[in-house]
Design a protein around this motif. Sequence first.
Motif, PDB file in Angstrom:
ATOM      1  N   SER A   8       1.059  -1.039  -0.574  1.00 39.76           N
ATOM      2  CA  SER A   8      -0.148  -0.446   0.068  1.00 39.76           C
ATOM      3  C   SER A   8       0.908   1.132  -0.307  1.00 39.76           C
ATOM      4  N   GLY A   9       0.623   2.504  -0.688  1.00 40.12           N
ATOM      5  CA  GLY A   9       1.123   3.594  -0.837  1.00 40.12           C
ATOM      6  C   GLY A   9       0.766   4.391   0.256  1.00 40.12           C
ATOM      7  N   GLN A  10      -0.736   3.639   1.080  1.00 43.83           N
ATOM      8  CA  GLN A  10      -0.884   4.830   2.002  1.00 43.83           C
ATOM      9  C   GLN A  10      -0.233   4.314   3.274  1.00 43.83           C
ATOM     10  N   ARG A  11       0.570   4.932   3.973  1.00 41.64           N
ATOM     11  CA  ARG A  11       1.216   5.175   5.342  1.00 41.64           C
ATOM     12  C   ARG A  11      -0.160   4.935   6.512  1.00 41.64           C
ATOM     13  N   GLY A  12      -0.940   5.615   7.044  1.00 39.82           N
ATOM     14  CA  GLY A  12      -2.252   5.264   7.738  1.00 39.82           C
ATOM     15  C   GLY A  12      -2.444   4.254   7.437  1.00 39.82           C
ATOM     16  N   LEU A  13      -2.622   3.559   6.551  1.00 41.02           N
ATOM     17  CA  LEU A  13      -3.694   2.192   6.131  1.00 41.02           C
ATOM     18  C   LEU A  13      -2.333   1.008   6.351  1.00 41.02           C
ATOM     19  N   MET A  14      -1.269   1.319   6.030  1.00 39.71           N
ATOM     20  CA  MET A  14      -0.178  -0.092   6.735  1.00 39.71           C
ATOM     21  C   MET A  14       0.080   0.026   8.145  1.00 39.71           C
ATOM     22  N   SER A  15      -0.190   1.510   8.647  1.00 41.46           N
ATOM     23  CA  SER A  15      -0.406   1.030  10.333  1.00 41.46           C
ATOM     24  C   SER A  15      -1.295   0.374  10.994  1.00 41.46           C
ATOM     25  N   ASN A  16      -2.584   0.622  10.207  1.00 38.32           N
ATOM     26  CA  ASN A  16      -4.005   0.142  11.068  1.00 38.32           C
ATOM     27  C   ASN A  16      -4.212  -1.165  10.543  1.00 38.32           C
ATOM     28  N   LEU A  17      -3.627  -1.670   9.615  1.00 41.20           N
ATOM     29  CA  LEU A  17      -3.296  -2.897   8.753  1.00 41.20           C
ATOM     30  C   LEU A  17      -2.032  -3.275   9.757  1.00 41.20           C
ATOM     31  N   ASP A  18      -1.182  -3.333  10.464  1.00 37.96           N
ATOM     32  CA  ASP A  18      -0.229  -3.874  11.203  1.00 37.96           C
ATOM     33  C   ASP A  18      -0.851  -3.903  12.046  1.00 37.96           C
ATOM     34  N   MET A  19      -1.647  -2.887  12.752  1.00 29.30           N
ATOM     35  CA  MET A  19      -1.854  -2.760  14.509  1.00 29.30           C
ATOM     36  C   MET A  19      -2.834  -3.990  14.455  1.00 29.30           C
ATOM     37  N   VAL A  20      -3.947  -4.086  13.038  1.00 30.35           N
ATOM     38  CA  VAL A  20      -5.560  -4.957  13.619  1.00 30.35           C
ATOM     39  C   VAL A  20      -4.523  -6.457  13.440  1.00 30.35           C
ATOM     40  N   LEU A  21      -3.554  -7.230  12.342  1.00 32.31           N
ATOM     41  CA  LEU A  21      -3.445  -8.122  12.432  1.00 32.31           C
ATOM     42  C   LEU A  21      -2.595  -8.467  13.735  1.00 32.31           C
ATOM     43  N   LYS A  22      -1.124  -7.674  14.165  1.00 31.21           N
ATOM     44  CA  LYS A  22      -0.928  -8.220  14.803  1.00 31.21           C
ATOM     45  C   LYS A  22      -1.557  -8.314  16.138  1.00 31.21           C
ATOM     46  N   HIS A  23      -2.707  -7.561  16.363  1.00 30.17           N
ATOM     47  CA  HIS A  23      -2.999  -7.742  17.334  1.00 30.17           C
ATOM     48  C   HIS A  23      -4.725  -9.646  16.858  1.00 30.17           C
ATOM     49  N   TYR A  26      -1.137 -12.721  13.752  1.00 30.47           N
ATOM     50  CA  TYR A  26      -0.417 -13.156  12.591  1.00 30.47           C
ATOM     51  C   TYR A  26       0.798 -12.581  12.433  1.00 30.47           C
ATOM     52  N   ARG A  27       1.064 -12.347  11.371  1.00 30.94           N
ATOM     53  CA  ARG A  27       2.364 -11.451  11.321  1.00 30.94           C
ATOM     54  C   ARG A  27       2.875  -9.998   9.989  1.00 30.94           C
ATOM     55  N   PRO A  28       2.201  -9.523  10.216  1.00 32.05           N
ATOM     56  CA  PRO A  28       2.051  -8.641   8.590  1.00 32.05           C
ATOM     57  C   PRO A  28       3.320  -8.073   8.520  1.00 32.05           C
ATOM     58  N   LEU A  29       3.725  -7.610   7.155  1.00 27.59           N
ATOM     59  CA  LEU A  29       5.017  -7.822   6.660  1.00 27.59           C
ATOM     60  C   LEU A  29       4.085  -7.130   5.534  1.00 27.59           C
ATOM     61  N   SER A  30       4.848  -5.365   5.575  1.00 29.46           N
ATOM     62  CA  SER A  30       4.155  -4.544   4.978  1.00 29.46           C
ATOM     63  C   SER A  30       4.965  -3.512   4.116  1.00 29.46           C
ATOM     64  N   SER A  31       4.857  -2.417   3.261  1.00 35.33           N
ATOM     65  CA  SER A  31       6.071  -1.879   2.192  1.00 35.33           C
ATOM     66  C   SER A  31       5.110  -1.281   1.242  1.00 35.33           C
ATOM     67  N   TYR A  96      -8.663 -12.858  -7.007  1.00 33.24           N
ATOM     68  CA  TYR A  96      -8.371 -12.142  -5.951  1.00 33.24           C
ATOM     69  C   TYR A  96      -9.166 -11.730  -5.463  1.00 33.24           C
ATOM     70  N   GLN A  97      -9.836 -11.787  -4.046  1.00 35.00           N
ATOM     71  CA  GLN A  97     -11.117 -11.196  -3.978  1.00 35.00           C
ATOM     72  C   GLN A  97     -11.134  -9.639  -3.760  1.00 35.00           C
ATOM     73  N   LYS A  98     -11.786  -9.304  -3.180  1.00 37.72           N
ATOM     74  CA  LYS A  98     -12.027  -7.802  -3.481  1.00 37.72           C
ATOM     75  C   LYS A  98     -13.271  -7.529  -2.379  1.00 37.72           C
ATOM     76  N   ILE A  99     -12.760  -6.810  -0.926  1.00 34.66           N
ATOM     77  CA  ILE A  99     -13.232  -6.521  -0.611  1.00 34.66           C
ATOM     78  C   ILE A  99     -13.346  -4.996   0.042  1.00 34.66           C
ATOM     79  N   PRO A 100     -14.393  -4.397   0.864  1.00 34.34           N
ATOM     80  CA  PRO A 100     -14.188  -2.876   1.653  1.00 34.34           C
ATOM     81  C   PRO A 100     -12.781  -2.411   2.187  1.00 34.34           C
ATOM     82  N   SER A 101     -12.592  -1.820   2.181  1.00 27.74           N
ATOM     83  CA  SER A 101     -11.860  -1.018   3.083  1.00 27.74           C
ATOM     84  C   SER A 101     -12.878  -1.382   4.455  1.00 27.74           C
ATOM     85  N   ASP A 102     -12.958  -2.208   5.528  1.00 27.62           N
ATOM     86  CA  ASP A 102     -13.343  -1.919   6.988  1.00 27.62           C
ATOM     87  C   ASP A 102     -12.631  -2.743   7.505  1.00 27.62           C
ATOM     88  N   ILE A 103     -12.933  -3.014   8.905  1.00 30.59           N
ATOM     89  CA  ILE A 103     -12.246  -3.627  10.026  1.00 30.59           C
ATOM     90  C   ILE A 103     -13.675  -5.331  10.048  1.00 30.59           C
TER      91      ILE A 103
END
Length: 257
Positions: A8-23, A26-31, A96-103
């Motif tokens: 993802s090119g969106q820093r806020g989105l990557m940060s939130n995904l990292d946090m949620v997936l760790k919770h 899972y082990r997130p790898l992002s760039s 690929y599976q297309k999903i909305p960007s929500d929790i």
Amino acid sequence: MKRVLIASGQRGLMSNLDMVLKHWGYRPLSSSHRDDICGLLQATDPELVIFDAPWLRKHASDLLHLVPQMEQQATRLAVLDDCKEVLPHLSACLPYQKIPSDIFSLYGLTQAVLQNHPRRRLRTGVHLPGMLRRDGRPWDLTQIQTLGTGGMFIRSGYRLHHSETLRLCVPLFGMKEELEALGRVVYEIHPTMENNYMQGYGIEFTSLSAQSRQSLSRFVAGCFVRELEHPHPQSQPRFQAFSNARRIDYSLDAFAL
């Protein structure tokens, strides 16, 4: 630990995904960088790859040389996209599976792809008082241990029966609302040494109005954000008033702690 690669090119989105997936364990790898993503795809064989739509539109051609490897590994792909625009496909063998960007959509995706016994809906610990009414009987007080958009787990001093229909009342603290719904008992947990003597009943909502469902989703999202802030149950406020519950945005690129 199952690995989830995020491009993802969106820093806020990557940060939130990292946090949620760790919770969620899972082990997130992002760039956001093409070379990093290509290197991680080659080296790690992730169980799931999540692209955001703008990143995939920009870099799909840069991934084509990795398609044979991903096809051989049967890599699972998903795209976060709230629009209905056409997205580039890497290969007919790599849908690929297309999903909305929500929790809630992310939870459904990870459960379906990464879990052997997936849950259908997100739920979170709440420890709330509630009321239930059995057919022909007065209202009884109960304790709600977990709450989700599809139901809840309760402790009750009364013996309930499988498939029994209940009328339910749940206070949505901070929203000045009470959730009223019909539900049915879908399972019972008996106290044993193995489950630390936990006892209670799983209740599935069988009737919710559209407004109640929307309010419940916002409340559950607020509880989930609180859970991220206080990952240890003993550190969570017991009956925190969610004064900002009406403003909770459960899209992954919008909520913030």
